[in-house]
Design a protein around this motif. Structure first.
Motif, short mmCIF file in Angstrom:
data_model
loop_
_atom_site.label_atom_id
_atom_site.label_comp_id
_atom_site.label_asym_id
_atom_site.label_seq_id
_atom_site.Cartn_x
_atom_site.Cartn_y
_atom_site.Cartn_z
N GLN A 23 -41.20 -27.30 121.79
CA GLN A 23 -40.44 -25.73 121.57
C GLN A 23 -41.93 -24.78 122.49
OE1 GLN A 23 -38.43 -23.01 120.84
NE2 GLN A 23 -36.76 -24.84 120.72
N ARG A 24 -43.09 -25.65 121.96
CA ARG A 24 -44.32 -25.14 122.71
C ARG A 24 -43.87 -25.76 123.88
NH1 ARG A 24 -48.72 -25.38 124.85
NH2 ARG A 24 -50.91 -24.74 123.29
N LEU A 25 -44.06 -26.86 124.14
CA LEU A 25 -44.18 -27.96 125.64
C LEU A 25 -43.54 -26.10 126.51
CD1 LEU A 25 -44.14 -31.35 125.62
CD2 LEU A 25 -46.12 -29.97 125.18
N ARG A 26 -41.63 -26.02 126.02
CA ARG A 26 -41.17 -25.12 127.28
C ARG A 26 -41.83 -23.76 127.36
NH1 ARG A 26 -36.53 -26.56 123.02
NH2 ARG A 26 -35.61 -29.28 124.62
N ALA A 27 -42.39 -23.57 126.18
CA ALA A 27 -43.24 -21.87 126.69
C ALA A 27 -43.48 -21.80 127.28
CB ALA A 27 -42.85 -21.42 124.94
N LYS A 28 -45.03 -22.59 126.68
CA LYS A 28 -46.66 -22.45 127.06
C LYS A 28 -46.57 -22.87 128.35
CE LYS A 28 -47.34 -19.77 122.69
NZ LYS A 28 -48.87 -20.27 121.71
N GLU A 29 -45.53 -24.45 128.52
CA GLU A 29 -47.21 -25.55 130.07
C GLU A 29 -45.90 -25.77 130.73
OE1 GLU A 29 -50.07 -27.37 129.06
OE2 GLU A 29 -49.73 -25.94 126.81
N ARG A 82 -50.86 -34.30 132.03
CA ARG A 82 -51.28 -33.17 130.82
C ARG A 82 -51.30 -32.82 129.58
NH1 ARG A 82 -50.94 -28.41 134.12
NH2 ARG A 82 -50.33 -26.68 132.84
N ILE A 83 -50.44 -33.79 128.65
CA ILE A 83 -50.30 -33.11 127.77
C ILE A 83 -51.27 -34.48 126.65
CG2 ILE A 83 -48.93 -33.34 125.94
CD1 ILE A 83 -49.01 -30.72 127.52
#
Length: 313
Positions: A233-239, A286-287
């Motif tokens: 969820q963090r990847l989808r929202a902020k990356e 990137r991650i």
């Protein structure tokens, strides 16, 4: 299985999906219920990996009907999607008739272009009623096909029939339950969309995605499932990724970490297994490393209210 055996309400449709292991929201259950009751194709649009294809599979299992799948691709044509003639068998028939020498040309032509020489592809198969009822017809990733094939489908979707020049029009006694999916790599013509009910299938929120992981990967620990979902969820929202991970990738990652006997996210293991979650090297670069460490630390602060990687829930 007739129309009377289809779900009679939105709530029954939700239960039908849940029974098949599919976690849906009410909006999806509503449009699916209407599609089933009205006999209209359901046009599902959304990013890859959000569960569009899975709906057809769940319907097939839940309603006990065969699943006919047409996987679309560039260059798909009528001979691959609808029908073709068994030319080898036709030639044998012609040679046998010539050897006997007592069959007229007109009779021979009628004989070799009869249903017994017809090879039925997915579209024709979908128009045939089975003992269980009309099949589930999945037209998968329609946006990958050419516009010419898309135009051909208009007759199928509008009238549930196909015209074969040598045989005439073949019409379904009972319309198939048709699910069309597209990843929106190109726009589908309005003429086709008008024949369908439409629904955009988005990424699930955290609560629903956690429920999906718990259902599909029961071997994952409660903590691992919660942290995997929070990470995605963090990847989808902020990356700003080239390709956001879908639900399918979330499940793959949770399964992989469970197979590795992980009970919580570890930044080094995150980096080592990112190829299960992300499918482009640019996104992995990137991650991985310090970024993965930062995200794990952040999500644990959010989940457990305490800083640091060593905190337990």
């Amino acid at each position: 299985m007739g129309k009377s055996q289809l779900p009679n309400s939105i709530e029954e449709t939700e239960r039908l999906l849940q029974h098949g292991g599919y976690v849906s929201d009410r909006a999806l259950a509503t449009v699916l219920h209407l599609s089933l009751r009205m006999g209209r194709p359901l046009f599902l649009e959304g990013e890859a990996g959000v569960g569009k294809t899975e709906i057809a599979k769940v319907l097939s299992a839940a309603l006990n009907r065969p699943l006919i799948r047409l996987q679309c691709y560039e260059g798909l044509d009528v001979s691959t999607a609808v029908y073709e003639w068994n030319y080898a068998a036709q030639m044998v028939e012609i040679r046998l008739a010539e050897a006997e020498g007592n069959v007229s040309r007109a009779a021979l032509s009628q004989s070799v272009f009869s249903p017994r020489f017809l090879i039925k592809r997915p579209v024709l198969q979908a128009l045939e009623k089975t003992p269980e009822g009309a099949p589930i017809f999945l037209i998968d990733e329609l946006d990958r096909s050419d516009e010419a094939f898309e135009a051909f489908l208009l007759e199928v979707l509008a009238d549930n029939q196909v015209t074969i020049p040598e045989l005439g029009t073949i019409k379904a006694d009972e319309p198939p339950i048709t699910i069309i999916t597209t990843n929106r790599t190109r726009e589908i013509h309005d003429a086709l969309k008008r024949r369908c009910l439409y629904h955009w299938l988005d990424y699930p929120d955290g609560e629903r995605e956690l429920e999906i992981v718990n259902r599909k990967v029961p071997g994952a620990s409660e903590r691992l499932a919660r942290e995997v979902v929070a990470f995605v969820q963090r990847l989808r929202a902020k990356e700003d990724l080239f390709k956001q991970p879908g639900v399918a990738e979330t499940l793959d990652w949770a399964t992989a970490l469970t197979e590795l006997n992980e009970v919580a996210l570890d930044p080094e293991m995150v980096t080592d297994t990112l190829g299960t979650l992300l499918k482009y090297q640019e996104d992995i670069d990137r991650i991985k490393g310090s970024k993965a460490h930062e995200i794990v630390e952040e999500l644990r602060r959010d989940l457990y209210g305490q800083p640091g990687l060593k905190n337990e829930p």
